[in-house]
Design an enzyme around this catalytic site. Structure first.
Site, short mmCIF file in Angstrom:
data_model
loop_
_atom_site.label_atom_id
_atom_site.label_comp_id
_atom_site.label_asym_id
_atom_site.label_seq_id
_atom_site.Cartn_x
_atom_site.Cartn_y
_atom_site.Cartn_z
N HIS A 175 0.86 -1.20 0.00
CA HIS A 175 0.00 0.00 0.00
C HIS A 175 0.88 1.24 0.00
CE1 HIS A 175 -3.31 2.66 0.68
NE2 HIS A 175 -2.77 3.11 1.81
N ASP A 177 1.00 5.19 -0.16
CA ASP A 177 0.29 6.47 -0.05
C ASP A 177 0.99 7.52 -0.89
OD1 ASP A 177 -1.79 5.94 1.99
OD2 ASP A 177 -0.06 5.54 3.30
N ASP A 289 -7.69 1.36 2.61
CA ASP A 289 -7.30 2.39 3.58
C ASP A 289 -8.21 3.61 3.69
OD1 ASP A 289 -5.62 3.11 5.65
OD2 ASP A 289 -4.22 4.21 4.37
N ASP A 426 1.82 -1.01 4.47
CA ASP A 426 2.29 0.22 3.86
C ASP A 426 3.74 0.10 3.39
OD1 ASP A 426 -0.14 1.11 4.66
OD2 ASP A 426 0.58 2.63 6.07
N HIS A 569 -6.53 9.55 0.03
CA HIS A 569 -7.16 9.50 1.35
C HIS A 569 -6.30 10.06 2.49
CE1 HIS A 569 -5.21 5.49 0.72
NE2 HIS A 569 -4.77 5.74 1.93
#
Length: 1174
Positions: A175, A177, A289, A426, A569
């Protein structure tokens, strides 16, 4: 006199036709043998007959509807001319109000009765799971559940799989970001590029390996920096199914604050990139998420031809309930859907997190032992103090048995014997050693499990789509179809709590400055897309494409990607580190500046009357921007137009698909100003001082305001000139209430001024439509009265303060943990209140220490005159752990029910639940929230996403800003201390339910149908009725787009030429039905990404609307067409060369190109067309 007689005769004719038509209709019903009376008891069969009769009545009304509308329009036109030319100037009456001249053109409101049926609901079978009902039913008791603390003990028998093996898919994922603790670029440089580079080499080492990726923004940046050889390898990995790109959006978006325009746009940007570069087409959605889930996203994914999806962050009590009832997998359906066409298969992860300790099974202490990045000697370990062990021949049997026990327990929560086990977290897999540790050890476990037939398990690496395909195959259905026995769900998953009473409702408001900037950029992007597409098409048609700056397409691409990135997000949510927020802000501002350039360049070409005079010079722009921002965190500064005796021209751009009448305000350097229309007709204007504070005027800057009609998607032209026209330049009068404070008020001879030192009583402002009362002490709103009724409606405005808890857990960027109910805001000094009144607008501004509250009334017909314009300039930079809220107390009997929108796309009923803590009752409000009772509806429209609730009967409450000094222990490591001065902009709309059955109104039969449906409901069940689906009125929809899409005023740069030959631009030959919204006209890239192709993506949304709210004297033209639009005749001066309906993101053609250019859309649907205009 003769003309008056003609008007009277025509009016009588209308009355006779209407009455006679109604008489015939009622006569036919009364003589229908199937129609019987039964003393007030309506058996179902008779109700059915009555409903059929109503449908027949509607058809009859439909036949007469159009001709009566035409007669009405003709009479209105005659009436407009009956008294000779109308008085063109506003005048001031003895009772202290301004009267405007009548509109020279009549307006009509013509809604097909059939179009009113949709909002009545009652279509199709109700889903088994309705989230509002589930929330009302659950106790939310948070009982300790053993190793699965938020759940329960899971048991099974080893023989449960004797008939059918357990099929396990372990899905490695990372994941990433696009900005959170680090900026997008820093994450890319330090982690993401290494993850993707290792992915290529490590997946090629063993064809059994799989990997899942989601964020195209990172992938695209990496793609631009790798070799052709590596690109070919990636395409092979995608082609053979080892690498899956899930969802395929530019980011994994927030679903609370994002607007549906931006959600669609980032999805198109990602999907188009994947198709062009990888030939990949996403099949499954992956959203591990986002902090709660909107039902808009499954709709958009389904319309993009995605058939399955996964979600994770859902309230732990809902997860527990769904696990206990085997409802963690369901068909997610939209509330209005009658034929399951919106259904998408959804998998809800059952446990606390998407990390490895919470994905293999219910016991995180055991699952952590199978996260082989945590092997002893590494940088991270297991919090439960039992480390993983490398898998060897000596321990594989024991380790496999422990892991299989978790797999089996997890599988007992689902209806099928196919199990999904995500394996990631993450920014995982950023080093080759982790790839080796995870893949080698798991493969040894799989090989052992698969070699033991008596275990009845088959385990392997897989992608998300591998899992869904296997589930569909086991269930015996086509991909995307409903497996037998699986439930259907409607509703959303807000608000989210991950533990205890820790509700993630703070981020609905966190960093509102950037939430507002996001929407400003979005409005500019939509406007720039449409203007660019039209300008390029017209330039091509005129043979001038080589002279036009086609390279502006690169600015559009940059802005699409900047807006898309900000939907992430941790971006629009306001939950990133301060340095990351600055990075986002810089990107947003850079794109905003670029989009203003695109709009200016397009308007320059389109507004010229003689295209042969067109000359583009990038160094000397033809137009100026309407405003500028000196920094990414600065408020905009409006452009001041210097005047002299020679004319100055201003081009007005209306980005809406409907003609609009708006009050446009410009800043000029002299109060002596004359304004002319494009035909040179002098116009009446209101001149006002421009204020720098409560009592100080800005020297040599004045605001000139006037109502202007601007064509749909088009351009208007104004001419300004220095000079005095006492009849038409009408000054605002000013009153300043000092409340006993010793302040000097600046004055100007042009403006009548009164200063009231003390003792202010309540006062009212009036327009043609309403009278609004304000408190003389606070300057805040108190009540509203429509001019056509005597009753005042209480709308009492109040500011409030929330504190945060004194315990260890406190409010932060994510969480809202108040220390109790809000307390009234108590200013150190009473506010200075300034009132300005004039012919076109009047306003009240209350100046407090932490906010300036503005309420403005527009005295014009149409959308702007029917609602209150409200704005709050908030500055809480000296607060410590406080949140500022605005509450409206009204006399609406809302009874604990309120309504909030989801992404500006649909409305979701909410209920205040006393069993939940205060913070649990807050919800996201991207564009509107309303309360209602049988008589009226009060809607608060917003131009930026904020958190909203209704904590008491007749209340609406919005959190305006939050300043919090500490982290809330969700990984950010910071509080919220970088607050900015922020404008929050609203419109307040009070609507009346239609009072009674009036045969001349479409609402008559609609209400009759609703009455019989209610009878049916009450006779069949005595239980409390559920809240039905709800829709805004057409007026409410238009109010929202007016607020979010203002007219842009672009001054022509001062030139030598006295008249540049500007002409209004009317791009539409006919009006779109007023329930249609042109969401975008998006130029598609040519082979080389930097230039446009001949094709555009036309995206339309047909809105669902409620006809039961009064639609009198709306002042704008509005008609509906039962969902039909003739695109071939829509664009003036252009032909449709190619039209093809496609999936939402253009990856799938839905039909062959056809010669017909007529389209049909159902209410609420969003449809995309590949369109070539020539």
């Amino acid at each position: 006199m003769k003309l008056k007689k003609q008007v009277t005769v025509c009016g009588a004719a209308i009355f006779c036709v209407a009455v006679f038509s109604l008489y015939l209709m009622l006569d036919r019903v009364q003589h229908d043998p199937a129609r019987h009376h039964s003393g007030g008891n309506f058996p179902r069969s008779q109700i059915s007959v009555l409903q059929n009769r109503i449908q027949q009545l509607e058809q009859l009304l439909e036949e007469n509807h159009e001709i009566i509308s035409h007669i009405k329009d003709s009479v209105l036109e005659l009436t407009a001319n009956a008294e000779g030319p109308p008085a063109l100037l506003p005048y001031y009456t003895a009772n202290g109000s301004w009267v405007l001249p009548p509109e020279p053109r009549p307006s009509f409101f013509s809604v097909s009765p059939q179009d009113c049926q949709f909002a009545l609901g009652g279509r199709g079978q109700k889903p088994e799971l309705q989230m509002l009902t589930v929330s009302e039913m659950l106790p939310f008791d948070n009982v300790e559940g053993g190793v699965w603390r938020q759940g329960f003990d899971i048991s099974y028998s080893p023989h449960d799989w004797d008939a059918e093996d357990l099929q396990v898919f372990v899905v490695p994922h990372s994941h990433n970001d696009p900005g959170w603790i680090k900026t997008f670029d820093k994450y890319y440089m330090e982690q993401t590029q290494h993850i993707l580079n290792s992915m290529v080499s490590k997946l090629q080492e063993d064809p059994r390996r799989r990997f899942l990726w989601a964020e195209v923004s990172f992938f695209a940046k990496w793609w631009d920096n790798i070799s052709a050889q590596k690109k070919a390898a990636v395409r092979r990995l995608v082609g053979n199914g080892q690498l899956e790109i899930a969802t395929g959006g530019w980011v994994m978006p927030d679903e609370a604050n994002s607007h549906y325009f931006a959600l669609i746009d980032q999805l198109i940007e990602g999907h188009q990139w994947l198709e062009r570069n990888l030939g990949a087409v996403p099949r499954s959605g992956w959203a591990v998420d986002p902090f709660g889930y909107s039902s808009t996203m499954p709709y958009l994914l389904r319309r993009a031809n995605v058939t399955s999806m996964l979600i994770q962050r859902v309230h732990y009590a809902i997860k527990k309930h769904f696990a206990a009832t085997h409802s963690l997998e369901f068909m997610w359906r939209q509330t209005w859907d009658s034929d399951s066409s919106t259904d998408i298969f959804c998998h809800m992860m059952p446990f606390y997190s998407y990390d490895i300790p919470h994905t293999c099974g219910p016991d995180p202490k055991i699952c952590c032992q199978f996260d082989f990045k945590r092997l002893p000697g590494g940088r991270i370990n297991c919090p439960w103090k039992v480390p993983p062990r490398a898998i060897t021949e000596a321990n594989v049997a024991e380790r496999a048995a422990v892991l299989l026990d978790q797999y089996r327990k997890k599988s007992r929560l689902f209806r099928s014997n196919v199990l999904l086990v995500p394996l990631g977290d993450d920014f995982r897999y950023d080093k080759p050693q982790e790839w080796d540790a995870q893949f080698f050890n798991y493969q040894r476990l799989f090989d052992f499990l698969n070699s033991k037939p008596d275990l009845h398990v088959q385990a392997q690496f897989g992608t998300l789509s591998d899992y869904f395909d296997a589930l569909y195959k086991r269930s015996g259905v086509e991909p995307g179809a409903r497996p037998p026995g699986f439930p259907v769900l409607s509703g959303d998953f807000f608000s989210y709590a991950d533990r205890e009473d820790h509700y993630w409702t703070g981020y609905f408001t966190s960093r509102p400055f950037y939430k507002s900037l996001d929407r400003v950029l979005e409005a500019h992007l939509r406007g720039a897309e449409i203007m660019y597409s039209l300008a390029v098409t017209h330039a091509r048609r005129a043979g001038l494409a080589t002279q036009y700056p086609l390279s502006d397409f690169a600015l559009l691409t940059e802005a699409r990607r900047a807006l898309g990135l900000f939907q992430h997000h941790d971006a629009i949510t306001g939950t990133a580190k301060e340095a990351v927020v600055v990075d986002y802000g810089v990107r947003l501002l850079r794109s905003l500046v670029g989009l203003k350039r695109v709009i200016i360049n397009a308007a320059h070409y389109l507004v010229l009357g003689d295209k042969s005079t067109y000359h583009f010079d990038p160094e000397v722009p033809f137009l100026q921007a309407d405003d500028t921002r000196v920094n990414h965190d600065a408020l905009p500064e409006r452009t001041v137009i210097p005047l002299d005796p020679s004319p100055r021209f201003v081009v007005l751009f209306n980005p809406l698909e409907h003609e609009r009448l708006s009050v446009v305000s410009l800043l000029v350097n002299s109060p002596r100003v004359r304004v002319f229309s494009e035909e040179g007709q002098p116009l009446a204007v209101q001149i006002s001082p421009h204020w720098s504070s409560a009592t100080d005027m800005v020297p040599d800057v004045y605001q000139v305001s006037l109502p202007v009609r601007v064509p749909a998607l088009g351009l208007g032209v104004l001419q300004l000139q220095q000079g005095l026209d006492r009849l038409r330049t009408l000054p605002s009068s000013v009153r300043v209430y000092l409340q006993g404070r010793r302040l000097t008020v600046s004055r100007h001879e042009a403006f009548p001024m009164r200063v009231i030192d003390t003792g202010a009583s309540d006062f009212a402002l009036s327009t043609h439509y309403m009278q609004v009362w304000f408190s003389g002490l606070t300057g805040l709103l108190k009540s509203i009265r429509r001019v056509d009724e005597e009753q005042e409606h209480r709308v009492d405005m109040q500011f409030l303060i929330y504190g945060t808890r004194t315990s260890k857990d406190k409010s932060g960027a994510y969480l809202f943990l108040p220390d109790g109910e809000a307390q009234p805001y108590i200013p150190k000094e009473p506010p200075v209140v300034r009132v300005m009144e004039g012919p076109f607008f009047s306003e009240v501004v209350a100046y407090y220490e932490h906010m300036h509250q503005v309420v403005r009334l527009y005295n014009v017909p149409g959308v702007e005159g029917l609602s209150l314009d409200m704005a709050s300039l908030v500055d809480i930079r000296d607060y410590v752990n406080k949140e500022l809220a605005l509450r409206l107390h009204t006399d609406v009997d809302s009874q604990g029910t309120f309504f909030t929108d989801l992404n500006g796309f649909q409305v979701q009923p909410r209920r205040y639940l006393k069993k939940l803590p205060l913070q649990a009752n807050f919800y996201p409000m991207p564009v509107m929230a309303y309360i209602q009772d049988p008589q009226e509806r009060l809607t608060l429209h917003t131009a930026q996403a904020l958190g909203v609730s209704s904590l008491g009967n007749g209340q609406l409450e919005v959190i305006l800003d939050r300043r919090l000094m500490q982290d809330d222990n969700r990984g950010l490591g910071q509080g919220l201390k970088d607050n900015k001065r922020t404008w929050n902009h609203f419109r307040l709309l009070l609507e009346r339910r239609t009072a009674g059955p009036s045969p001349s109104e479409p609402g008559f039969l609609t209400k009759l149908a609703a009455m019989f449906r209610n009878l049916s409901l009450s006779s069949s069940s005595s239980r409390k009725q559920e809240v039905q689906e709800s829709y805004p009125s057409l007026l409410s929809h238009l109010t929202s787009v007016h607020l979010n899409t203002p007219v842009l005023a672009l001054p022509v740069v001062k030139r030598q030429s006295p008249d540049p030959g500007l002409r209004p631009f009317h791009p539409l030959a006919v009006s779109l039905p007023c329930d249609f919204h042109l969401l975008n006209l998006r130029s598609l890239p040519a082979e080389e990404d930097t230039l446009p192709s001949l094709d555009t993506a036309l995206i339309l949304h047909r809105k669902g609307f409620d006809c039961g709210l009064e639609a009198k004297n709306l002042g704008f033209n509005c008609s509906t067409s039962q969902g039909k639009v003739a695109l071939g005749s829509l664009f003036r001066g252009l032909d449709v060369g190619f039209l093809q309906p496609t999936s939402l993101t253009l990856l799938y053609p839905l039909a062959s190109p056809s010669n017909s250019t007529d389209i049909y859309m159902e209410p609420m649907e969003v449809a995309t067309f590949r369109l070539r205009l020539v």
